[in-house]
Design an enzyme around this catalytic site. Structure first.
Site, PDB file in Angstrom:
ATOM      1  N   LYS A  92       5.514  -0.583 -14.531  1.00 41.42           N
ATOM      2  CA  LYS A  92       6.040  -1.127 -13.283  1.00 41.42           C
ATOM      3  C   LYS A  92       6.276  -2.626 -13.403  1.00 41.42           C
ATOM      4  O   LYS A  92       5.444  -3.349 -13.923  1.00 41.42           O
ATOM      5  CB  LYS A  92       5.061  -0.869 -12.129  1.00 41.42           C
ATOM      6  N   SER A  95       1.127  -3.512   0.334  1.00 39.61           N
ATOM      7  CA  SER A  95       1.927  -4.534  -0.338  1.00 39.61           C
ATOM      8  C   SER A  95       3.395  -4.138  -0.378  1.00 39.61           C
ATOM      9  O   SER A  95       4.279  -4.980  -0.190  1.00 39.61           O
ATOM     10  CB  SER A  95       1.421  -4.750  -1.769  1.00 39.61           C
ATOM     11  N   HIS A  98      -6.159  -6.225   2.220  1.00 37.04           N
ATOM     12  CA  HIS A  98      -6.955  -6.360   0.998  1.00 37.04           C
ATOM     13  C   HIS A  98      -8.083  -7.368   1.210  1.00 37.04           C
ATOM     14  O   HIS A  98      -9.235  -7.123   0.835  1.00 37.04           O
ATOM     15  CB  HIS A  98      -6.098  -6.875  -0.168  1.00 37.04           C
ATOM     16  N   ARG A 120      -7.103   3.666   4.593  1.00 37.93           N
ATOM     17  CA  ARG A 120      -6.281   3.438   5.777  1.00 37.93           C
ATOM     18  C   ARG A 120      -6.111   4.704   6.594  1.00 37.93           C
ATOM     19  O   ARG A 120      -6.056   4.649   7.812  1.00 37.93           O
ATOM     20  CB  ARG A 120      -4.895   2.931   5.352  1.00 37.93           C
TER      21      ARG A 120
END
Length: 169
Positions: free
Chosen positions: A51, A137, A27, A100
């Site tokens: 969440k 993460s 990040h 990614r």
């Protein structure tokens, strides 16, 4: 007033959105690169009521502010709702996202097209540094939970907070 706005030029703004639970070196790489391209970079920490994160929103914001302080042009705020509304409220014309892998592109392209269709906000994709191409993460939390070494994946301040949080669970 000094700087670009005083000279009649528009300040170039972008946003880097995410949950950042916790912020990783991947990040930070994207934020740093965006910071060198834009006058102001907002890091928008997503609030998802459904969440339960490892870190509370305020903790994430504090960690991000500390690890991005050196850039000088990064602002960190939370948001709930549509990212395009966050952008409209702050006159941000660009979203910066790190990619990614090809699998990221499939999802992110749909989001970019929707955001542009809703508001005209553009999305710029920055390919991740190969060093961080596997990093998320979720993966950091999983490895750390099982006692794995994540010291090379997160800033030292984040490692300290992560270690402390997992110790107290």
């Amino acid at each position: 007033m000094t700087g670009p706005e005083s000279e009649g030029t528009q300040v170039r703004r972008a946003v880097c959105p995410g949950s950042f639970d916790p912020i990783t070196n991947g990040h930070l790489d994207i934020i740093a690169r965006a910071s060198s391209l834009y006058d102001e970079v907002y890091v928008a920490v997503m609030i998802n009521q459904a969440k339960k994160g490892l870190f509370e929103i305020e903790e994430r914001i504090d960690l991000i502010r500390q690890v991005t302080a050196e850039y000088g042009n990064v602002r960190v705020e939370s948001f709930h709702g549509l990212l395009v509304d966050f952008c409209k409220q702050r006159e941000i014309p660009a979203i910066v996202k790190g990619l990614r892998a090809v699998s990221d592109f499939d999802y992110e392209l749909q989001m970019a097209q929707m955001n542009n269709g809703l508001s005209g906000v553009e999305t710029l994709f920055i390919p991740t540094n190969p060093t961080y191409s596997f990093l998320s993460s979720s993966l950091v939390k999983e490895v750390a939970t099982w006692g794995g070494d994540v010291s090379h994946l997160v800033p030292p301040l984040v490692l300290e907070a992560l270690t402390e949080r997992l110790r107290n669970r």
